[in-house]
Write a protein that holds these residues in place. Structure first.
Motif, PDB file in Angstrom:
ATOM      1  N   PHE A 179       0.833  -1.244   0.199  1.00 20.91           N
ATOM      2  CA  PHE A 179       0.134  -0.242  -0.160  1.00 20.91           C
ATOM      3  C   PHE A 179       0.742   0.712   0.075  1.00 20.91           C
ATOM      4  O   PHE A 179       0.879   1.771  -1.215  1.00 20.91           O
ATOM      5  N   LEU A 180       1.533   1.343   1.398  1.00 18.38           N
ATOM      6  CA  LEU A 180       3.269   2.554   1.377  1.00 18.38           C
ATOM      7  C   LEU A 180       3.444   2.600  -0.349  1.00 18.38           C
ATOM      8  O   LEU A 180       3.589   3.691  -1.116  1.00 18.38           O
ATOM      9  N   LYS A 181       3.941   1.208  -1.212  1.00 19.25           N
ATOM     10  CA  LYS A 181       4.430   1.299  -2.055  1.00 19.25           C
ATOM     11  C   LYS A 181       3.622   2.092  -3.497  1.00 19.25           C
ATOM     12  O   LYS A 181       4.240   3.083  -3.616  1.00 19.25           O
ATOM     13  N   HIS A 182       2.080   2.153  -3.302  1.00 21.26           N
ATOM     14  CA  HIS A 182       1.457   2.667  -3.949  1.00 21.26           C
ATOM     15  C   HIS A 182       1.272   4.033  -4.453  1.00 21.26           C
ATOM     16  O   HIS A 182       1.146   4.877  -5.024  1.00 21.26           O
ATOM     17  N   VAL A 183       1.241   4.553  -3.165  1.00 25.21           N
ATOM     18  CA  VAL A 183       0.934   5.801  -2.697  1.00 25.21           C
ATOM     19  C   VAL A 183       2.424   7.135  -2.909  1.00 25.21           C
ATOM     20  O   VAL A 183       2.194   7.561  -3.817  1.00 25.21           O
ATOM     21  N   LYS A 184       3.529   6.081  -2.713  1.00 26.46           N
ATOM     22  CA  LYS A 184       4.726   6.727  -3.345  1.00 26.46           C
ATOM     23  C   LYS A 184       4.295   6.825  -4.380  1.00 26.46           C
ATOM     24  O   LYS A 184       5.110   7.916  -5.326  1.00 26.46           O
ATOM     25  N   GLU A 185       3.847   5.906  -5.308  1.00 22.91           N
ATOM     26  CA  GLU A 185       4.084   5.708  -6.890  1.00 22.91           C
ATOM     27  C   GLU A 185       3.090   6.458  -7.644  1.00 22.91           C
ATOM     28  O   GLU A 185       3.294   7.703  -8.676  1.00 22.91           O
ATOM     29  N   VAL A 186       2.070   6.302  -7.060  1.00 19.11           N
ATOM     30  CA  VAL A 186       1.094   7.129  -7.923  1.00 19.11           C
ATOM     31  C   VAL A 186       0.494   8.456  -7.221  1.00 19.11           C
ATOM     32  O   VAL A 186      -0.239   8.704  -8.044  1.00 19.11           O
ATOM     33  N   HIS A 187       0.291   8.785  -6.241  1.00 21.23           N
ATOM     34  CA  HIS A 187      -0.034   9.879  -5.333  1.00 21.23           C
ATOM     35  C   HIS A 187       1.137  10.504  -4.881  1.00 21.23           C
ATOM     36  O   HIS A 187       1.379  10.628  -3.231  1.00 21.23           O
ATOM     37  N   LYS A 188       1.704  11.006  -5.732  1.00 20.65           N
ATOM     38  CA  LYS A 188       3.237  11.658  -5.639  1.00 20.65           C
ATOM     39  C   LYS A 188       2.927  13.349  -4.384  1.00 20.65           C
ATOM     40  O   LYS A 188       2.139  13.891  -5.097  1.00 20.65           O
ATOM     41  N   GLY A 189       3.678  13.308  -3.534  1.00 23.97           N
ATOM     42  CA  GLY A 189       3.199  14.552  -2.683  1.00 23.97           C
ATOM     43  C   GLY A 189       1.897  14.190  -1.797  1.00 23.97           C
ATOM     44  O   GLY A 189       1.850  15.309  -0.749  1.00 23.97           O
ATOM     45  N   TRP A 190       1.640  13.693  -1.401  1.00 21.13           N
ATOM     46  CA  TRP A 190       1.021  13.321  -0.375  1.00 21.13           C
ATOM     47  C   TRP A 190       1.917  12.100   0.719  1.00 21.13           C
ATOM     48  O   TRP A 190       2.377  11.337  -0.005  1.00 21.13           O
ATOM     49  N   ASN A 191       1.275  12.465   1.984  1.00 21.19           N
ATOM     50  CA  ASN A 191       1.922  12.114   3.735  1.00 21.19           C
ATOM     51  C   ASN A 191       1.876  10.547   3.278  1.00 21.19           C
ATOM     52  O   ASN A 191       0.214  10.053   3.641  1.00 21.19           O
ATOM     53  N   ALA A 192       2.295   9.179   2.676  1.00 21.01           N
ATOM     54  CA  ALA A 192       2.083   7.849   3.050  1.00 21.01           C
ATOM     55  C   ALA A 192       1.390   7.518   3.941  1.00 21.01           C
ATOM     56  O   ALA A 192       0.594   6.681   4.203  1.00 21.01           O
ATOM     57  N   ASP A 193       1.525   7.845   5.549  1.00 23.00           N
ATOM     58  CA  ASP A 193       1.090   7.504   6.488  1.00 23.00           C
ATOM     59  C   ASP A 193      -0.209   8.107   6.985  1.00 23.00           C
ATOM     60  O   ASP A 193      -0.665   7.585   7.320  1.00 23.00           O
ATOM     61  N   ASP A 194      -0.347   9.508   6.654  1.00 19.70           N
ATOM     62  CA  ASP A 194      -2.009   9.533   6.422  1.00 19.70           C
ATOM     63  C   ASP A 194      -2.475   8.771   5.827  1.00 19.70           C
ATOM     64  O   ASP A 194      -3.603   8.641   5.801  1.00 19.70           O
ATOM     65  N   VAL A 195      -2.093   8.683   4.454  1.00 13.90           N
ATOM     66  CA  VAL A 195      -3.317   7.933   3.380  1.00 13.90           C
ATOM     67  C   VAL A 195      -4.073   6.627   4.036  1.00 13.90           C
ATOM     68  O   VAL A 195      -4.391   5.771   3.833  1.00 13.90           O
ATOM     69  N   LEU A 196      -2.506   6.081   4.031  1.00 15.02           N
ATOM     70  CA  LEU A 196      -2.444   4.403   5.050  1.00 15.02           C
ATOM     71  C   LEU A 196      -3.759   4.999   6.090  1.00 15.02           C
ATOM     72  O   LEU A 196      -4.475   4.033   6.033  1.00 15.02           O
ATOM     73  N   GLN A 197      -3.756   5.388   6.622  1.00 14.67           N
ATOM     74  CA  GLN A 197      -4.820   5.793   7.950  1.00 14.67           C
ATOM     75  C   GLN A 197      -6.064   6.127   7.558  1.00 14.67           C
ATOM     76  O   GLN A 197      -6.921   5.207   8.004  1.00 14.67           O
ATOM     77  N   THR A 198      -5.780   7.173   6.191  1.00 19.51           N
ATOM     78  CA  THR A 198      -7.677   7.391   6.200  1.00 19.51           C
ATOM     79  C   THR A 198      -7.539   6.001   4.910  1.00 19.51           C
ATOM     80  O   THR A 198      -9.510   6.227   4.826  1.00 19.51           O
ATOM     81  N   SER A 199      -7.404   4.988   4.757  1.00 19.59           N
ATOM     82  CA  SER A 199      -7.586   3.621   3.742  1.00 19.59           C
ATOM     83  C   SER A 199      -7.605   2.700   4.336  1.00 19.59           C
ATOM     84  O   SER A 199      -8.193   1.712   4.101  1.00 19.59           O
TER      85      SER A 199
END
Ligand SMILES: [Zn+2]
Ligand SMILES: [Zn+2]
Ligand SMILES: [Zn+2]
Length: 236
Positions: A179-199
């Motif tokens: 999941f963290l890899k997905h955020v870093k690749e697809v949603h650049k600029g987002w804080n991966a840990d925040d997105v992890l939490q809300t997802s």
């Protein structure tokens, strides 16, 4: 909350209600909206209740735009994920219909995976053996547990930033690293840990509490894994 935050929430909520015939503000929507508005889910919920639902109580009353309303954030402790009568749909009633469908599809695909054995790797040995009978073996407890979870996922993340429509597949996965890899690749600029939490999906997984080796009953998935690892380590 500031005027800007409130305006943002109002607009988001209006779009949300219009986008669906049967709008249901599930926990994950609320978490997502709270992240976007940079407010706490509690504050967002209170604001929506006051503004749109004409109430300041913890849940919406009848005849309101929300079909089912917000379910309690925490599910009761007695949801018995280990009972033989476990039903994914019943244990996960608190999820939105849309999320529940995705989760059911994902989990049943995982459970079917044992049919085509992934145990035919070149290097397939070690004391840690798959308890789902696919033939996988490994020398590392960490890999063993991760493998067990490919059969029976315990934690799920549904990307809150990916558009969830028919043109694009939603991103749902049971591994945090993926999941963290997905955020870093697809949603650049987002804080991966925040997105992890809300997802994070508030998913009540199934688990078989009975140890397949000694038939002892375990308390939780974590407990089960540690217990079984103990057997394998004894064999070393
Ligand atoms: Zn296996
Ligand atoms: Zn995404
Ligand atoms: Zn045992």
């Amino acid at each position: 909350m500031s005027y800007k935050q409130k305006k943002f929430i109002r607009n988001w909520y209006k779009d949300f209600v219009e986008s669906d015939e049967d709008p249901f503000l599930a926990n994950e929507h609320l978490m997502y909206l709270a992240m976007l508005a940079k407010a706490t889910p509690q504050a967002v919920w209170e604001y929506i209740s006051r503004k749109f639902l004409g109430s300041t109580t913890d849940g919406p009353a009848g005849n309101l735009p929300l079909a089912g309303g917000l379910r309690p954030l925490k599910h009761s402790k007695d949801t018995n994920s280990s009972s033989p009568g476990y039903s994914l749909a019943k244990a996960n009633r608190h999820l939105s219909q849309q999320t529940l469908q995705l989760v059911e599809k994902y989990v049943s695909a995982c459970q079917r995976r044992r049919a085509h054995s992934d145990g035919r790797r070149k290097k397939n040995d070690g004391p840690f053996t798959c308890t789902f009978g696919c033939g996988y073996r490994t020398g590392r407890a960490f890999d063993w547990r991760r493998h067990e979870e490919t059969h029976e996922p315990q934690e799920l993340w549904l990307c809150s930033l990916c558009p969830q429509n028919s043109e694009q597949n939603p991103f749902l996965v049971n591994r945090k690293d993926k999941f963290l890899k997905h955020v870093k690749e697809v949603h650049k600029g987002w804080n991966a840990d925040d997105v992890l939490q809300t997802s994070r999906v508030d998913f009540q997984a199934k688990f078989d509490p009975v140890c397949p080796i000694c038939q002892e009953t375990t308390e939780s998935w974590d407990d089960r894994c540690k217990h079984i690892i103990g057997h394998f380590e004894d064999d070393v």
